[in-house]
Scaffold this motif. Structure first.
Motif, PDB file in Angstrom:
ATOM      1  N   ASP A 156     -15.127 -60.901 -31.530  1.00  0.00           N
ATOM      2  CA  ASP A 156     -16.382 -60.446 -30.954  1.00  0.00           C
ATOM      3  C   ASP A 156     -16.406 -60.722 -29.457  1.00  0.00           C
ATOM      4  O   ASP A 156     -16.055 -61.807 -29.000  1.00  0.00           O
TER       5      ASP A 156
ATOM      6  N   ASN B 229     -15.920 -55.109 -29.984  1.00  0.00           N
ATOM      7  CA  ASN B 229     -16.320 -54.740 -28.628  1.00  0.00           C
ATOM      8  C   ASN B 229     -17.512 -53.773 -28.633  1.00  0.00           C
ATOM      9  O   ASN B 229     -17.865 -53.219 -27.600  1.00  0.00           O
ATOM     10  N   GLU B 230     -18.137 -53.576 -29.798  1.00  0.00           N
ATOM     11  CA  GLU B 230     -19.291 -52.690 -29.898  1.00  0.00           C
ATOM     12  C   GLU B 230     -20.581 -53.499 -29.766  1.00  0.00           C
ATOM     13  O   GLU B 230     -20.741 -54.529 -30.403  1.00  0.00           O
TER      14      GLU B 230
ATOM     15  N   THR C  66     -26.500 -48.515 -27.004  1.00  0.00           N
ATOM     16  CA  THR C  66     -25.311 -48.699 -27.842  1.00  0.00           C
ATOM     17  C   THR C  66     -24.092 -48.345 -27.011  1.00  0.00           C
ATOM     18  O   THR C  66     -24.111 -47.378 -26.249  1.00  0.00           O
TER      19      THR C  66
ATOM     20  N   THR D 184     -19.879 -50.010 -25.664  1.00  0.00           N
ATOM     21  CA  THR D 184     -18.729 -50.884 -25.808  1.00  0.00           C
ATOM     22  C   THR D 184     -18.638 -51.850 -24.632  1.00  0.00           C
ATOM     23  O   THR D 184     -19.071 -51.537 -23.513  1.00  0.00           O
TER      24      THR D 184
ATOM     25  N   ASP E 186     -15.992 -54.287 -22.402  1.00  0.00           N
ATOM     26  CA  ASP E 186     -14.595 -54.501 -22.041  1.00  0.00           C
ATOM     27  C   ASP E 186     -14.571 -55.626 -21.012  1.00  0.00           C
ATOM     28  O   ASP E 186     -14.723 -55.378 -19.809  1.00  0.00           O
TER      29      ASP E 186
ATOM     30  N   MET F 101     -19.582 -53.056 -19.421  1.00  0.00           N
ATOM     31  CA  MET F 101     -20.023 -52.359 -20.628  1.00  0.00           C
ATOM     32  C   MET F 101     -20.500 -50.965 -20.242  1.00  0.00           C
ATOM     33  O   MET F 101     -20.879 -50.718 -19.100  1.00  0.00           O
TER      34      MET F 101
ATOM     35  N   GLY G  65     -22.122 -47.037 -22.280  1.00  0.00           N
ATOM     36  CA  GLY G  65     -22.517 -46.369 -23.511  1.00  0.00           C
ATOM     37  C   GLY G  65     -23.693 -45.452 -23.301  1.00  0.00           C
ATOM     38  O   GLY G  65     -23.876 -44.895 -22.215  1.00  0.00           O
TER      39      GLY G  65
END
Length: 126
Positions: free
Chosen positions: A26, A77-78, A97, A99, A101, A105, A107
């Motif tokens: 996570d 990574n979600e 919502t 991802t 990295d 992030m 989305g």
């Protein structure tokens, strides 16, 4: 009997390793995040202060829609972040919502029935 015991021990060890790997996978999203949101209505720069307990997220949103407590989850990574605001007398459910990295992030964001947009950003100091 010895070979059965060895197989059970090996299976138990493999299960522990898989469980540990899943927990360790996570993303760490705790901290201060500065995002840029793009919608048809324009651009915004919200700030999120996030805390993480396992895969559960809590924290605070501050931005063009005011200030609100947030809840969410991170799985691998979600990421999913949700909160409610009252925008000009209308209750609005907002959901992000995307991802993660490392310290970035990106989305999509859904602004209740008002529309959708995209977001990207980074962890402050990251």
């Amino acid at each position: 009997m010895n070979s059965l015991r060895r197989m059970l021990l090996a299976a138990s060890a493999a299960l522990v390793m898989l469980t540990t790997s899943a927990v360790a996978a996570d993303a760490n999203v705790a901290g201060e995040w500065d995002l840029t949101v793009e919608t048809q209505a324009g651009t915004g720069n919200p700030h999120f202060s996030l805390k993480q307990d396992g895969n559960k997220i809590t924290g605070t949103y501050k931005g063009m829609l005011g200030e609100s407590p947030v809840t969410g989850t991170v799985k691998g990574n979600e990421i999913a972040i949700n909160f409610q605001v009252n925008a000009q007398g209308t209750d609005l459910a907002v959901s992000y919502t995307g991802t993660v990295d490392g310290a970035t992030m990106k989305g999509t964001v859904k602004l209740g029935d008002l529309g959708e947009g995209t977001f990207s950003g980074k962890k402050a100091g990251g």
